[in-house]
Design a protein around this motif. Sequence first.
Motif, PDB file in Angstrom:
ATOM      1  N   GLY A  68       0.890  -1.198   0.210  1.00 36.07           N
ATOM      2  CA  GLY A  68      -0.155   0.478   0.227  1.00 36.07           C
ATOM      3  C   GLY A  68       0.687   0.810   0.269  1.00 36.07           C
ATOM      4  O   GLY A  68       0.672   2.196  -0.679  1.00 36.07           O
ATOM      5  N   GLU A  69       1.887   1.105   0.531  1.00 34.40           N
ATOM      6  CA  GLU A  69       2.876   2.454   0.866  1.00 34.40           C
ATOM      7  C   GLU A  69       3.048   2.509  -0.791  1.00 34.40           C
ATOM      8  O   GLU A  69       3.734   3.685  -1.105  1.00 34.40           O
ATOM      9  N   TRP A  70       3.951   1.508  -1.113  1.00 35.01           N
ATOM     10  CA  TRP A  70       4.308   1.877  -3.055  1.00 35.01           C
ATOM     11  C   TRP A  70       3.568   2.690  -3.469  1.00 35.01           C
ATOM     12  O   TRP A  70       4.322   3.166  -4.233  1.00 35.01           O
ATOM     13  N   VAL A  71       2.637   1.708  -3.873  1.00 36.87           N
ATOM     14  CA  VAL A  71       1.098   2.729  -4.871  1.00 36.87           C
ATOM     15  C   VAL A  71       1.427   3.644  -4.058  1.00 36.87           C
ATOM     16  O   VAL A  71       1.259   4.241  -4.693  1.00 36.87           O
ATOM     17  N   ALA A  72       1.482   4.223  -2.831  1.00 32.32           N
ATOM     18  CA  ALA A  72       0.718   5.196  -2.897  1.00 32.32           C
ATOM     19  C   ALA A  72       1.716   6.810  -3.054  1.00 32.32           C
ATOM     20  O   ALA A  72       1.288   7.624  -3.577  1.00 32.32           O
TER      21      ALA A  72
END
Length: 219
Positions: free
Chosen positions: A51-55
């Motif tokens: 989720g952090e990466w795609v954010a």
Amino acid sequence: MKKGDVLWALALGIVAMIVINPSTHESFILFTNAHPYIAAFIKFSILATMGEWVAVRISSKCWIIPKGVLYRTLIWGFLGIFITLMFQIFLAGVKSGISNGYLPGGESKFAIAFFVSCIMNLTFAPVFMAFHRYTDTYIDLRYNGRRNIAVTDVVSEMDWNGFVSFVLIKTIPFFWIPAHTITFLLPSEYRVLFAAMLSLALGVILAFGKRKQKEVKGV
């Protein structure tokens, strides 16, 4: 579509296949029930980090390795362990409250799920979110070259206005309470996994919000 988009989607697809595929589904359930803390660590460290990466991908329009990604992954894993414990504590507390007449609802599964979600998100969640924001801010300061960081340094850098006005006042009633109500309507072996996926989903929502703000400001 960039190569990173394909790899990210492939990773998410692999996670989904492990849960859905009959040949691995039973092993997933057995492992989750036998080792709830280890399973929670793995689920959150993988899905929340994704989720952090795609954010970052959504807000910056390119794939960038988040600063201190290894530390963030470990923190997510340990937070997953505490979330697993809190699920058990709040669920048992609500059931006890209903059976002893302190809460309405009787044997209604929806009432139990709703009360667990409300009470957990109005008590435990703000502390959990503040702690996670603190660790994120500390990591950001370290990777921006700061040394000998004191608690006051981290606290002064945290966006408390955004934390209260958006995270607490908006995401808790409009996202987390409804989402966790659904979580507690699911079979117990899927709740932590679904919670980890919600962290991934929220990362995407927040990223789109940041991107929209940048577009409005013309950045």
